[in-house]
Design a protein around this motif. Structure first.
Motif, PDB file in Angstrom:
ATOM      1  N   TRP A  15      57.117  41.166  -9.522  1.00 54.60           N
ATOM      2  CA  TRP A  15      55.755  41.506  -9.946  1.00 54.60           C
ATOM      3  C   TRP A  15      54.728  40.722  -9.142  1.00 54.60           C
ATOM      4  O   TRP A  15      53.707  41.279  -8.718  1.00 54.60           O
ATOM      5  CB  TRP A  15      55.592  41.199 -11.428  1.00 54.60           C
ATOM      6  N   PHE A  16      54.987  39.441  -8.936  1.00 60.57           N
ATOM      7  CA  PHE A  16      54.050  38.614  -8.169  1.00 60.57           C
ATOM      8  C   PHE A  16      53.923  39.122  -6.736  1.00 60.57           C
ATOM      9  O   PHE A  16      52.825  39.178  -6.176  1.00 60.57           O
ATOM     10  CB  PHE A  16      54.539  37.152  -8.174  1.00 60.57           C
ATOM     11  N   ARG A  17      55.047  39.508  -6.155  1.00 55.34           N
ATOM     12  CA  ARG A  17      55.030  39.991  -4.774  1.00 55.34           C
ATOM     13  C   ARG A  17      54.355  41.355  -4.661  1.00 55.34           C
ATOM     14  O   ARG A  17      53.586  41.598  -3.734  1.00 55.34           O
ATOM     15  CB  ARG A  17      56.469  40.060  -4.242  1.00 55.34           C
ATOM     16  N   GLU A  18      54.607  42.237  -5.633  1.00 53.01           N
ATOM     17  CA  GLU A  18      54.093  43.600  -5.540  1.00 53.01           C
ATOM     18  C   GLU A  18      52.633  43.722  -5.967  1.00 53.01           C
ATOM     19  O   GLU A  18      51.988  44.726  -5.616  1.00 53.01           O
ATOM     20  CB  GLU A  18      54.947  44.534  -6.407  1.00 53.01           C
ATOM     21  N   HIS A  19      52.132  42.749  -6.710  1.00 47.57           N
ATOM     22  CA  HIS A  19      50.759  42.864  -7.193  1.00 47.57           C
ATOM     23  C   HIS A  19      49.845  41.788  -6.598  1.00 47.57           C
ATOM     24  O   HIS A  19      48.851  42.113  -5.952  1.00 47.57           O
ATOM     25  CB  HIS A  19      50.737  42.790  -8.724  1.00 47.57           C
ATOM     26  N   VAL A  20      50.169  40.536  -6.803  1.00 48.30           N
ATOM     27  CA  VAL A  20      49.285  39.461  -6.359  1.00 48.30           C
ATOM     28  C   VAL A  20      49.284  39.351  -4.841  1.00 48.30           C
ATOM     29  O   VAL A  20      48.231  39.417  -4.187  1.00 48.30           O
ATOM     30  CB  VAL A  20      49.707  38.129  -7.010  1.00 48.30           C
ATOM     31  N   ILE A  21      50.475  39.189  -4.255  1.00 48.87           N
ATOM     32  CA  ILE A  21      50.547  39.052  -2.794  1.00 48.87           C
ATOM     33  C   ILE A  21      50.070  40.331  -2.111  1.00 48.87           C
ATOM     34  O   ILE A  21      49.342  40.274  -1.103  1.00 48.87           O
ATOM     35  CB  ILE A  21      51.984  38.696  -2.367  1.00 48.87           C
ATOM     36  N   ALA A  22      50.460  41.490  -2.652  1.00 48.78           N
ATOM     37  CA  ALA A  22      50.015  42.751  -2.052  1.00 48.78           C
ATOM     38  C   ALA A  22      48.494  42.904  -2.132  1.00 48.78           C
ATOM     39  O   ALA A  22      47.876  43.458  -1.208  1.00 48.78           O
ATOM     40  CB  ALA A  22      50.697  43.921  -2.753  1.00 48.78           C
ATOM     41  N   SER A  23      47.878  42.394  -3.195  1.00 55.07           N
ATOM     42  CA  SER A  23      46.413  42.471  -3.312  1.00 55.07           C
ATOM     43  C   SER A  23      45.740  41.637  -2.237  1.00 55.07           C
ATOM     44  O   SER A  23      44.756  42.081  -1.611  1.00 55.07           O
ATOM     45  CB  SER A  23      45.981  42.001  -4.697  1.00 55.07           C
ATOM     46  N   PHE A  24      46.245  40.433  -1.995  1.00 51.85           N
ATOM     47  CA  PHE A  24      45.675  39.598  -0.936  1.00 51.85           C
ATOM     48  C   PHE A  24      45.900  40.221   0.442  1.00 51.85           C
ATOM     49  O   PHE A  24      45.031  40.152   1.317  1.00 51.85           O
ATOM     50  CB  PHE A  24      46.276  38.192  -0.995  1.00 51.85           C
TER      51      PHE A  24
ATOM     52  N   PHE B 153      43.357  43.026   0.772  1.00 54.41           N
ATOM     53  CA  PHE B 153      42.014  42.494   1.008  1.00 54.41           C
ATOM     54  C   PHE B 153      41.878  41.982   2.441  1.00 54.41           C
ATOM     55  O   PHE B 153      40.862  42.222   3.104  1.00 54.41           O
ATOM     56  CB  PHE B 153      41.719  41.366   0.017  1.00 54.41           C
ATOM     57  N   GLY B 154      42.897  41.279   2.929  1.00 48.83           N
ATOM     58  CA  GLY B 154      42.860  40.806   4.306  1.00 48.83           C
ATOM     59  C   GLY B 154      42.838  41.948   5.301  1.00 48.83           C
ATOM     60  O   GLY B 154      42.111  41.891   6.311  1.00 48.83           O
ATOM     61  N   ARG B 155      43.604  43.003   5.041  1.00 52.21           N
ATOM     62  CA  ARG B 155      43.610  44.162   5.932  1.00 52.21           C
ATOM     63  C   ARG B 155      42.251  44.848   5.952  1.00 52.21           C
ATOM     64  O   ARG B 155      41.765  45.281   7.008  1.00 52.21           O
ATOM     65  CB  ARG B 155      44.700  45.128   5.488  1.00 52.21           C
ATOM     66  N   GLN B 156      41.624  44.937   4.785  1.00 50.27           N
ATOM     67  CA  GLN B 156      40.307  45.573   4.721  1.00 50.27           C
ATOM     68  C   GLN B 156      39.232  44.728   5.407  1.00 50.27           C
ATOM     69  O   GLN B 156      38.338  45.279   6.064  1.00 50.27           O
ATOM     70  CB  GLN B 156      39.946  45.833   3.256  1.00 50.27           C
ATOM     71  N   MET B 157      39.308  43.418   5.278  1.00 51.41           N
ATOM     72  CA  MET B 157      38.359  42.557   5.977  1.00 51.41           C
ATOM     73  C   MET B 157      38.536  42.662   7.489  1.00 51.41           C
ATOM     74  O   MET B 157      37.556  42.691   8.239  1.00 51.41           O
ATOM     75  CB  MET B 157      38.536  41.107   5.520  1.00 51.41           C
ATOM     76  N   THR B 158      39.780  42.740   7.934  1.00 53.37           N
ATOM     77  CA  THR B 158      40.035  42.904   9.373  1.00 53.37           C
ATOM     78  C   THR B 158      39.459  44.229   9.872  1.00 53.37           C
ATOM     79  O   THR B 158      38.823  44.289  10.930  1.00 53.37           O
ATOM     80  CB  THR B 158      41.544  42.848   9.650  1.00 53.37           C
ATOM     81  N   LEU B 159      39.679  45.298   9.105  1.00 54.85           N
ATOM     82  CA  LEU B 159      39.123  46.594   9.481  1.00 54.85           C
ATOM     83  C   LEU B 159      37.602  46.562   9.453  1.00 54.85           C
ATOM     84  O   LEU B 159      36.940  47.161  10.326  1.00 54.85           O
ATOM     85  CB  LEU B 159      39.652  47.666   8.531  1.00 54.85           C
TER      86      LEU B 159
END
Length: 282
Positions: A21-30, A33-39
């Motif tokens: 759950w931590f990997r699929e939700h928390v880490i995936a959310s970060f 967000f990082g991918r969107q900031m890069t874009l």
């Protein structure tokens, strides 16, 4: 020894769902967000460079502006009128209770301009325009059109995303001004003709408390919100996986992510504006 090893493995296995759950939700959310900031940074860099070198696809930009305006103008009008009425009703009732009826114009106008207009504009853009962008780019992605463009040496950010970003910002700028005007007129009509207010007190208090900085702040927020909607929708569209069902998931994720980011950024910008430009006292 075997029993001890089995007990240890069971203890470790108990944390498996939590780790997943931590990997699929928390880490995936970060990661998202990082991918969107890069874009976000990449598309603005490409946008400025293309405009400076006169290679920006203005034809695609005009088509996107026409599509977005045609898609969002009527829904914006139909939402702006009830928002103006609701704000006028609530403010008018409170003003009557405390004996400050003459200040209803200022409260209604500032409420619509500072908060109502940018949020209405951005939410409608997220629902109508953002979903369309995510669906379009998601369909292109699952048909391998994006990969084909990269193989041919065409940058998708330059060809597809930058004109959509600029178009969304321009349309949000125009729609915000439109919502401000409709909200003010609706509040005026409802206050004067249905709540017993006077035209002079409504316009007078509005002119006394409102300032050009309020309108500039509302338009600035709307442009920022438009950029957020465009970047989130484009990112979700380009990261679509899983066929047609993946396109539907991308559209849903684009709208939900946009709404969450819009309200978060709205709180931050409102606090900054309250510090930089204090409320006028008359």
């Amino acid at each position: 020894m075997a029993a001890g090893a089995g007990g240890t493995s069971r203890k470790r296995g108990g944390f498996g769902p939590l780790r997943r759950w931590f990997r699929e939700h928390v880490i995936a959310s970060f990661e998202t967000f990082g991918r969107q900031m890069t874009l976000f940074l990449e598309v603005f860099k490409v946008l400025f460079v293309d405009i400076a070198k006169r290679r920006f696809p203005f034809g695609e930009f005009i088509r996107q502006c026409a599509f977005m305006a045609n898609t969002s103008v009527m829904p914006t009008l139909l939402v702006a009128i009830p928002v103006g009425v609701i704000v006028s009703i609530q403010v008018g009732n409170i003003a009557n209770q405390i004996g400050a009826t003459s200040f209803s114009g200022a409260a209604t106008g500032l409420g619509v301009i500072r908060q109502g207009a940018p949020l209405v504009t951005s939410l409608l853009l997220a629902g109508a325009v953002g979903s369309a962008i995510a669906a379009d780019l998601g369909s292109r992605t699952i048909r391998d059109e994006i990969d084909a463009m990269k193989v041919m040496g065409v940058n998708p950010v330059q060809r597809l995303i930058s004109p959509r970003l600029l178009a969304t910002m321009v349309v949000s700028f125009l729609l915000c001004g439109f919502v401000c005007f409709i909200g003010f007129v609706t509040g005026y009509v409802f206050n004067v003709y249905f709540q017993g207010g006077t035209p002079g007190s409504y316009t007078g208090t509005f002119a006394s408390f409102a300032s050009p900085a309020d309108l500039a702040f509302a338009i600035t927020k709307a442009v920022i919100f438009g950029a957020i909607v465009a970047v989130v929708a484009c990112d979700r569209g380009l990261s679509t996986k899983g066929g047609p069902s993946g396109v539907a998931n991308s559209v849903n994720a684009a709208v939900v992510n946009s709404v969450i980011l819009l309200f978060t950024v709205n709180v931050i910008l409102t606090q900054i504006f309250a510090v930089v430009v204090p409320t006028r006292v008359v």
